[in-house]
Design an enzyme around this catalytic site. Structure first.
Site, PDB file in Angstrom:
ATOM      1  N   LYS B  75      59.912 -47.335  25.583  1.00 18.31           N
ATOM      2  CA  LYS B  75      59.080 -47.048  24.411  1.00 18.31           C
ATOM      3  C   LYS B  75      58.751 -48.341  23.672  1.00 18.31           C
ATOM      4  CE  LYS B  75      59.030 -44.006  20.308  1.00 18.31           C
ATOM      5  NZ  LYS B  75      59.819 -43.025  19.527  1.00 18.31           N
ATOM      6  N   SER B 150      57.641 -38.731  18.394  1.00 20.41           N
ATOM      7  CA  SER B 150      56.828 -39.918  18.571  1.00 20.41           C
ATOM      8  C   SER B 150      56.914 -40.536  19.967  1.00 20.41           C
ATOM      9  CB  SER B 150      57.232 -40.976  17.551  1.00 20.41           C
ATOM     10  OG  SER B 150      58.565 -41.399  17.777  1.00 20.41           O
ATOM     11  N   SER B 174      62.191 -37.256  17.813  1.00 23.03           N
ATOM     12  CA  SER B 174      61.151 -37.929  18.592  1.00 23.03           C
ATOM     13  C   SER B 174      61.427 -38.069  20.093  1.00 23.03           C
ATOM     14  CB  SER B 174      60.870 -39.315  18.014  1.00 23.03           C
ATOM     15  OG  SER B 174      60.091 -39.184  16.861  1.00 23.03           O
TER      16      SER B 174
END
Lengths: 470, 483
Positions: B75, B150, B174
């Protein structure tokens, strides 16, 4: 004039540590700009603080030296504000659990002792250093993250003299306890002063004078600010809460900015650092390593009959003061301190040496003082042989011999010289017999001259008086 | 073209060991897949050149661990040395880190190969990945749908089988919420289990890095690698290292599970509730007791989250000021202008909104009224979880209230984003581990996930439980396999 002056002082001190408060970056003054930095000191994304336990223990020492109550379980808080010298946009400090609270420092002004209350002492990190030119600003992050303690007093001082005495005393304490090098010029000790005046019991509105550059300017700035405030009041004006600075050249304080109501630092507990707990062992260990502090030393010196001038000189000369702590109890401290602060100090200053770098061991010095006491040595001879004592390991007797001085203690040979001198100075002899004491001193001097100062003065005196009164 | 990357990691490991496949082949295949699925917008930055170089360098080296030579996606809020890390924000659009996050270092020590940095909500603030400066990623099950967020890019990457493993981060759901929307296994470990060093902070007391994978076993394998105390992170735990695969395959008979009434209330779509009911029935036939129960304060979790996460975020994001790194406004008139315009031009709306709310909540007396109060209720909530765990092995419920919705759905309602995470946020508040396990699909064949909450540091048993269900349900979780 019936205005009462009230002064409170905030002092920031850099702690003498090897590394920074929240990173492993080196803590060193004077390094090439931006060489002592890590990603943490730059407030780099993703970086997290570590905790310098050594710095916490030094702060603990400071808190103990300032007679504070210790918060053994403490945490850190974030103080949020924007400034280019503040890399993370917040400073890690202690807002709610300062390491020490409710302490005091004892001062004395014109012989009047007073306790200045310490509101709190807390740990925080220093900012970067900025240098501004007309068109740009430069930042040096070496200082960013250097461990600081901030020491906040109660508004307990009522004159420039008390304020100066406090700063001086605090500096002395921190220096003696090896907490900070307290160099105001290098910024390792920074002084902000809050001043107000009032005709009533209620405190007046205060002005903060930031970053005063020397102890004498602390006094001067307060004096000028007090004059300024009284003038404003007398002209019917009011004082606003504001930040000022002391302009040394103009000899007055000048406005920097008016404080906005409720400076909003959005304090909250630093989530990256868990609670830190001081153990009993930490407390004991730190307590044990606190050196003998100036007040205690002064008390001891006084007991030993050392003059006040010499007391202060010793406190100012930490090396010699520490050295004297190693002296045996029964030593003549008056004589010893005279020797140390006289010729020894002159030698040390001249050669830029420390006492421990010389060959004058305490053992040797003790012997010297004993010999002086017993009349086996004179100050004059000591002066002559001192450098040898400082620079060689030779025994005292040997050094004396080396200088061609014969220690004359045997009555027979001394008597010869005494008689010789009496015979050569008949006028002085009759002067003495007519009651002129000065004559005796002259004759003594002649004898000492003859013996190159090697004669035992007490013995000479005895023999001379005997001979003259025959 | 071989389809090595459809094989399990343990199968790949055998092939790698036997020399029947090379890391380079795997990496090349990964980049082919990424290229073919470019429209998913799963990646912000690809690390192709470096990845190929590393893969070649691995040839001839001893295959010393199960993850050796396996491609992984990271990420884009986790710092990678020399590889652009943007947090999906304009303010870090050209930011090249000077160090590796601790987890990245650990991946590299195991000779895993980072193929790129995945798309996400800007600074992980959002629940749909639509706040990304680089545009939203798409859900591989239906490209008109959101991935969730997210960690949407990582979720899309795993769901589309671009690479077998990805790292996500979870501040308020997330990892688990996009894992639910995209039909994969996502674990938010216990707070402190994985070092946060090098993770760009959002809500420091909540943030946690975790694995996002195709199945439970591979999730456990990746947690094995990234776990552990780190001297760089004072909040990382000294809890001993574990092999998280060790209980996988063991029976779950006799276990006792709590299902909070709140998790089955009207806030959850009926199709999802039905799936949970079905699962409860299944558990009971396998000897697991499931009881309806309540956990005090969990309905307050979103409120607490907004106060704590935004308060912390407002402070954490103060460092992006244009002075030392990242975007800087052009020709500033003075320092204040530099700050104002850098942050105005560099941050997106959602980030600005959260900074403003967070600053307000910490301002003056508000810090006491809101932040301190929130911390104290958070403590109470933690205690009510602890109480529940005296009785139950796990707390379960749906991971999300709905399935992934349309990308075109309005973003005007700022509260919507928090409601997407209403079921997963309590776990962050309590610092507990939470895992999403796909348990089925709705009528439109969009994935539905089960949320398993464990005791602190009980990840190994959560994997045991999840794996047992996974093996029982045997779902087809590769979108290609369905079409």
């Amino acid at each position: 004039m019936d205005y009462k002056t009230t002064v409170g002082i905030e002092i920031h001190c850099e702690l003498k540590t090897n590394s920074k408060m929240f990173s492993h970056g080196a803590n060193g003054y004077g390094a090439t700009a931006n060489s002592n930095i890590t990603e943490i000191d730059l407030g780099y994304p993703g970086s997290l603080p570590v905790l310098n336990k050594g710095a916490i223990l030094l702060a603990l020492r400071a808190a103990l030296v300032l007679n504070c109550t210790i918060n053994k379980r403490m945490h850190f808080d974030r103080k949020n504000y924007f400034y280019p010298d503040l890399p993370k946009g917040y400073q890690i400090t202690q807002a709610r659990t300062p390491i020490g609270v409710h302490g005091y420092v004892e001062i004395e002004v014109n012989g009047v002792p007073k306790k200045i209350g310490i509101h709190d002492i807390h740990i925080e990190e220093d900012t970067a250093k900025s240098a501004h030119s007309a068109t740009s600003s430069l930042l040096d992050f070496n200082r960013a993250g250097v461990p600081l303690i901030e020491i906040v007093t109660e508004p307990d001082m009522n004159s420039p003299e008390e304020a100066m005495a406090y700063v001086e005393k605090l500096r002395e304490l921190l220096l003696y306890a090896d907490i900070s090098d307290c160099k105001i010029e290098e910024g390792s000790m920074r002084c902000d002063v809050n001043v107000s005046v009032s005709k009533t019991e209620t405190l007046g509105t205060r002005a903060e004078i930031k970053n005063i550059g020397s102890i004498s300017n602390v006094g001067l700035a307060i004096q000028k600010e007090v004059e300024h405030q009284i003038e404003v009041y007398e002209q019917g004006g009011t004082i606003q809460e504001e930040t000022r600075r002391f302009d040394e050249k103009a000899g007055k304080t000048v406005l920097m900015r008016v404080k906005e109501t409720g400076n909003d630092y959005r304090y909250f507990p630093e989530p990256d650092i868990p609670f830190f707990e001081l153990t009993d062992e930490d407390m004991e260990m730190v307590q044990k390593t606190i050196p003998v502090l100036p007040n205690e030393r002064r008390k001891f010196y006084k007991e030993k009959g050392i003059s006040e001038i010499n007391q202060n000189k010793l406190i100012q000369n930490r090396d010699l003061s520490d050295y004297l702590l190693t002296a045996p109890e029964e030593l003549n401290y008056v004589v010893t301190s005279n020797i140390l602060l006289g010729d020894v100090l002159a030698y040390l200053n001249k050669t830029r040496k420390k006492i421990e770098e010389t060959h004058l061991s305490m053992e040797k010095l003790t012997k010297v003082v004993q010999m002086l006491d017993e009349g086996k040595l004179t100050n004059k001879i000591l002066k002559e042989i001192l450098e040898d004592l400082l620079e060689t390991d030779d025994a005292i007797d040997e050094v004396i011999k080396k200088h061609g001085i014969t220690q004359m203690n045997d009555t027979d040979s001394l008597m010869t010289v005494v008689k010789q001198v009496i015979n050569a100075n008949p006028e002085s002899v009759s002067d003495y017999r007519n009651g002129k004491d000065r004559a005796l001193k002259y004759l003594m001097g002649q004898i000492m001259k003859e013996t190159k100062g090697g004669a035992n003065p007490a013995l000479v005196n005895q023999l001379l008086v005997e001979e003259l009164t025959k | 073209m071989n389809n090595y990357l459809d094989l399990s990691i343990l199968e790949l490991h055998t092939l790698l060991k036997e020399g029947k496949v090379t890391p380079l082949q795997l990496v090349l295949e990964a980049f082919d897949r990424i290229e073919n699925e470019k429209d998913l917008n799963a990646f912000i930055t690809l690390n192709k050149e470096e990845a190929l170089k590393e893969a070649k360098a691995l040839e001839g080296k001893e295959v010393d661990n199960p993850l050796f030579g396996i491609p992984i996606a990271v990420k884009d809020n986790i710092l990678t040395n020399d590889l652009r890390t943007t947090c999906a924000s304009k303010i870090l659009e050209n930011f090249i880190p000077i160090y590796d996050a601790t987890v990245v270092q650990k991946l590299k020590e195991k000779h895993m190969i980072i193929v790129g940095k995945t798309n996400m909500d800007e600074f992980a603030m959002g629940s749909t990945s639509r706040t990304s400066y680089f545009g939203a990623p798409k859900n591989p099950w239906n490209k008109t749908k959101i991935t969730g967020g997210s960690s949407g890019g990582s979720a899309a990457t795993i769901a589309a089988r671009l690479v077998p493993l990805a790292l996500g981060t979870d501040t308020g759901g997330s990892i688990r919420q996009p894992a639910s929307y995209c039909g994969l296994v996502g674990m938010k470990p216990t707070y402190g289990r994985v070092s946060r060093y090098g993770l760009v902070a959002f809500g420091s007391s909540l943030d946690q890095i975790g694995p996002m994978t195709r199945n439970v076993m591979e999730n456990a394998l990746l947690l094995n690698v990234i776990q552990g105390q780190d001297d760089h992170d004072l909040t990382s735990s000294y809890h001993e290292l574990e092999d998280y695969t060790r209980l996988i395959g063991k029976d779950i008979k006799g276990m006792k599970v709590g299902l909070p009434n709140y998790f089955m209330s009207d806030i959850v779509d009926s199709s999802i509730k039905q799936k949970i009911e079905d699962l409860v029935a299944l558990l009971e036939t396998h000897g697991v007791t499931v009881e309806r129960m309540d956990i005090d304060y969990i309905e307050n979790a979103v409120t607490l989250y907004q106060i704590i996460a935004m308060g912390e975020a407002s402070s954490n994001l103060a460092r992006f000021d244009g002075v030392r790194y990242g975007y800087r406004a052009e020709n500033p008139e003075n320092v204040e202008d530099l700050y104002l315009r850098t942050r105005e031009e560099g941050f997106g709306d959602e980030v600005k909104r959260r900074i403003m709310v967070g600053s307000y909540l910490l301002s003056g007396e508000n810090a006491k009224i809101y932040y301190d109060k929130a911390l104290s209720i958070r403590d109470d909530m933690k205690k009510s979880f602890e109480k529940a765990f005296e009785k139950y092995d796990f707390i379960i419920g749906p991971t999300t209230c709905s399935v992934a919705y349309d990308l075109s759905e309005s973003t005007d309602d700022p509260m919507r984003s928090f409601l997407d995470d209403v079921l997963v946020i309590p776990v962050n508040m309590a610092g507990l581990p939470g895992l999403n396990l796909p348990i089925g699909f709705n009528d439109e064949h969009m994935p539905i996930g089960l949320h398993i909450i464990g005791r602190a540091f009980d990840e190994a048993r959560m994997y045991q439980f999840a794996s047992y269900l996974e093996q029982t349900l045997k779902l087809e979780l590769d979108p290609k396999g369905v079409k």
